[in-house]
Design a protein around this motif. Structure first.
Motif, PDB file in Angstrom:
ATOM      1  N   ILE A 147      41.101  36.017  78.978  1.00 32.36           N
ATOM      2  CA  ILE A 147      39.700  35.867  79.398  1.00 32.36           C
ATOM      3  C   ILE A 147      39.016  37.217  79.237  1.00 32.36           C
ATOM      4  CG2 ILE A 147      38.150  35.301  81.308  1.00 32.36           C
ATOM      5  CD1 ILE A 147      40.427  33.450  82.330  1.00 32.36           C
ATOM      6  N   ALA A 148      37.997  37.234  78.392  1.00 33.02           N
ATOM      7  CA  ALA A 148      37.292  38.477  78.058  1.00 33.02           C
ATOM      8  C   ALA A 148      35.803  38.303  78.320  1.00 33.02           C
ATOM      9  CB  ALA A 148      37.560  38.842  76.591  1.00 33.02           C
ATOM     10  N   ILE A 149      35.495  37.956  79.565  1.00 32.79           N
ATOM     11  CA  ILE A 149      34.110  37.694  79.953  1.00 32.79           C
ATOM     12  C   ILE A 149      33.742  38.627  81.085  1.00 32.79           C
ATOM     13  CG2 ILE A 149      32.512  36.005  80.925  1.00 32.79           C
ATOM     14  CD1 ILE A 149      34.266  33.833  79.702  1.00 32.79           C
ATOM     15  N   ILE A 150      32.598  39.215  80.969  1.00 30.75           N
ATOM     16  CA  ILE A 150      32.054  40.041  82.046  1.00 30.75           C
ATOM     17  C   ILE A 150      30.923  39.246  82.703  1.00 30.75           C
ATOM     18  CG2 ILE A 150      30.859  42.184  82.634  1.00 30.75           C
ATOM     19  CD1 ILE A 150      32.253  43.414  80.160  1.00 30.75           C
ATOM     20  N   GLY A 167      31.957  38.052  72.990  1.00 24.51           N
ATOM     21  CA  GLY A 167      31.148  39.267  72.988  1.00 24.51           C
ATOM     22  C   GLY A 167      31.923  40.447  72.449  1.00 24.51           C
ATOM     23  N   VAL A 168      31.514  41.634  72.827  1.00 25.79           N
ATOM     24  CA  VAL A 168      32.141  42.851  72.320  1.00 25.79           C
ATOM     25  C   VAL A 168      33.620  42.909  72.694  1.00 25.79           C
ATOM     26  CG1 VAL A 168      32.132  45.377  72.488  1.00 25.79           C
ATOM     27  CG2 VAL A 168      29.984  44.146  72.275  1.00 25.79           C
ATOM     28  N   MET A 169      33.944  42.667  73.964  1.00 26.06           N
ATOM     29  CA  MET A 169      35.340  42.766  74.394  1.00 26.06           C
ATOM     30  C   MET A 169      36.197  41.695  73.719  1.00 26.06           C
ATOM     31  SD  MET A 169      36.972  43.111  78.237  1.00 26.06           S
ATOM     32  CE  MET A 169      36.139  41.704  78.903  1.00 26.06           C
ATOM     33  N   GLY A 170      35.721  40.453  73.696  1.00 24.06           N
ATOM     34  CA  GLY A 170      36.485  39.377  73.068  1.00 24.06           C
ATOM     35  C   GLY A 170      36.680  39.588  71.582  1.00 24.06           C
ATOM     36  N   SER A 171      35.631  40.033  70.897  1.00 23.75           N
ATOM     37  CA  SER A 171      35.731  40.281  69.455  1.00 23.75           C
ATOM     38  C   SER A 171      36.676  41.438  69.148  1.00 23.75           C
ATOM     39  CB  SER A 171      34.350  40.578  68.870  1.00 23.75           C
ATOM     40  OG  SER A 171      33.516  39.446  68.982  1.00 23.75           O
ATOM     41  N   ALA A 172      36.637  42.476  69.990  1.00 22.64           N
ATOM     42  CA  ALA A 172      37.543  43.608  69.792  1.00 22.64           C
ATOM     43  C   ALA A 172      38.996  43.173  69.975  1.00 22.64           C
ATOM     44  CB  ALA A 172      37.197  44.736  70.763  1.00 22.64           C
ATOM     45  N   LEU A 209      44.328  41.766  67.800  1.00 22.24           N
ATOM     46  CA  LEU A 209      45.452  40.833  67.763  1.00 22.24           C
ATOM     47  C   LEU A 209      45.660  40.269  66.360  1.00 22.24           C
ATOM     48  CD1 LEU A 209      44.926  39.035  71.161  1.00 22.24           C
ATOM     49  CD2 LEU A 209      46.792  40.581  70.557  1.00 22.24           C
ATOM     50  N   TRP A 210      44.572  39.958  65.667  1.00 20.03           N
ATOM     51  CA  TRP A 210      44.675  39.459  64.292  1.00 20.03           C
ATOM     52  C   TRP A 210      45.327  40.523  63.402  1.00 20.03           C
ATOM     53  CZ3 TRP A 210      42.828  40.953  59.564  1.00 20.03           C
ATOM     54  CH2 TRP A 210      43.020  40.021  58.531  1.00 20.03           C
ATOM     55  N   ASN A 211      44.915  41.782  63.577  1.00 22.27           N
ATOM     56  CA  ASN A 211      45.521  42.880  62.799  1.00 22.27           C
ATOM     57  C   ASN A 211      47.015  43.029  63.085  1.00 22.27           C
ATOM     58  OD1 ASN A 211      43.237  43.671  61.351  1.00 22.27           O
ATOM     59  ND2 ASN A 211      42.557  45.052  62.974  1.00 22.27           N
ATOM     60  N   LYS A 212      47.447  42.597  64.265  1.00 24.43           N
ATOM     61  CA  LYS A 212      48.868  42.655  64.642  1.00 24.43           C
ATOM     62  C   LYS A 212      49.619  41.392  64.219  1.00 24.43           C
ATOM     63  CE  LYS A 212      48.950  46.627  66.678  1.00 24.43           C
ATOM     64  NZ  LYS A 212      49.755  47.714  66.164  1.00 24.43           N
ATOM     65  N   GLY A 213      48.954  40.490  63.485  1.00 30.97           N
ATOM     66  CA  GLY A 213      49.626  39.328  62.932  1.00 30.97           C
ATOM     67  C   GLY A 213      49.537  38.057  63.767  1.00 30.97           C
ATOM     68  N   GLN A 214      48.712  38.053  64.798  1.00 31.42           N
ATOM     69  CA  GLN A 214      48.567  36.871  65.632  1.00 31.42           C
ATOM     70  C   GLN A 214      47.517  35.925  65.045  1.00 31.42           C
ATOM     71  OE1 GLN A 214      50.404  36.182  68.511  1.00 31.42           O
ATOM     72  NE2 GLN A 214      51.527  37.941  67.757  1.00 31.42           N
ATOM     73  N   GLU A 215      47.719  34.644  65.233  1.00 37.48           N
ATOM     74  CA  GLU A 215      46.674  33.674  64.929  1.00 37.48           C
ATOM     75  C   GLU A 215      45.751  33.646  66.142  1.00 37.48           C
ATOM     76  OE1 GLU A 215      46.048  28.999  63.715  1.00 37.48           O
ATOM     77  OE2 GLU A 215      48.078  29.828  63.810  1.00 37.48           O
ATOM     78  N   VAL A 216      44.445  33.751  65.908  1.00 33.48           N
ATOM     79  CA  VAL A 216      43.494  33.916  67.007  1.00 33.48           C
ATOM     80  C   VAL A 216      42.402  32.861  66.966  1.00 33.48           C
ATOM     81  CG1 VAL A 216      41.835  35.489  68.094  1.00 33.48           C
ATOM     82  CG2 VAL A 216      43.905  36.417  67.033  1.00 33.48           C
ATOM     83  N   ASN A 217      42.185  32.237  68.124  1.00 33.21           N
ATOM     84  CA  ASN A 217      41.015  31.401  68.365  1.00 33.21           C
ATOM     85  C   ASN A 217      40.085  32.202  69.264  1.00 33.21           C
ATOM     86  OD1 ASN A 217      42.314  29.373  67.011  1.00 33.21           O
ATOM     87  ND2 ASN A 217      42.583  28.033  68.761  1.00 33.21           N
ATOM     88  N   LEU A 218      38.822  32.309  68.877  1.00 32.85           N
ATOM     89  CA  LEU A 218      37.823  33.041  69.660  1.00 32.85           C
ATOM     90  C   LEU A 218      36.744  32.053  70.061  1.00 32.85           C
ATOM     91  CD1 LEU A 218      36.786  35.779  70.725  1.00 32.85           C
ATOM     92  CD2 LEU A 218      35.703  36.121  68.498  1.00 32.85           C
ATOM     93  N   TRP A 219      36.655  31.802  71.374  1.00 33.86           N
ATOM     94  CA  TRP A 219      35.714  30.813  71.896  1.00 33.86           C
ATOM     95  C   TRP A 219      34.553  31.519  72.581  1.00 33.86           C
ATOM     96  CZ3 TRP A 219      34.194  29.745  76.982  1.00 33.86           C
ATOM     97  CH2 TRP A 219      33.474  28.569  77.161  1.00 33.86           C
ATOM     98  N   GLY A 220      33.344  31.111  72.236  1.00 35.62           N
ATOM     99  CA  GLY A 220      32.151  31.715  72.819  1.00 35.62           C
ATOM    100  C   GLY A 220      31.568  30.882  73.940  1.00 35.62           C
ATOM    101  N   THR A 221      31.086  31.550  74.959  1.00 43.01           N
ATOM    102  CA  THR A 221      30.408  30.884  76.065  1.00 43.01           C
ATOM    103  C   THR A 221      29.008  30.461  75.616  1.00 43.01           C
ATOM    104  OG1 THR A 221      29.369  32.894  76.926  1.00 43.01           O
ATOM    105  CG2 THR A 221      31.612  32.400  77.694  1.00 43.01           C
TER     106      THR A 221
END
Length: 88
Positions: free
Chosen positions: A79-82, A10-15, A20-32
């Motif tokens: 964990i970025a779930i509300i 969602g909004v928090m996870g995507s933000a 983190l991606w902009n800071k050079g991290q490899e990111v996996n984003l998993w949706g519920t």
């Protein structure tokens, strides 16, 4: 570079994923189960419409049924779930 898994697209996870991606991290984003439409839109448009931000196409997007794959080689989990307990 460490791989980060963010639970919740969602909004928090995507933000968080974008930052983190902009800071050079490899990111996996998993949706519920509630994030399927968001993941669909991000795969098609590279945008999270609710956040009004471009999501890099190199952020790895995963649907609910792909949780095991999303965890592969991850060093940090966020964990970025509300959860609204009154609606359960």
């Amino acid at each position: 570079m460490n791989k980060v898994l963010i639970i919740g697209a969602g909004v928090m996870g995507s933000a968080l994923a974008t930052h983190l991606w902009n800071k050079g991290q490899e990111v996996n984003l998993w949706g519920t189960q509630w994030d399927s439409g968001i993941i669909d839109d991000m795969k098609k448009t590279n945008r999270n419409a609710a956040l009004d931000v471009t999501v890099a196409d190199s952020i790895n997007l995963y649907y609910e049924h792909q949780l095991e794959e999303a965890f592969k080689d991850v060093k940090l989990i966020i964990i970025a779930i509300i959860i609204n307990l009154t609606s359960l």
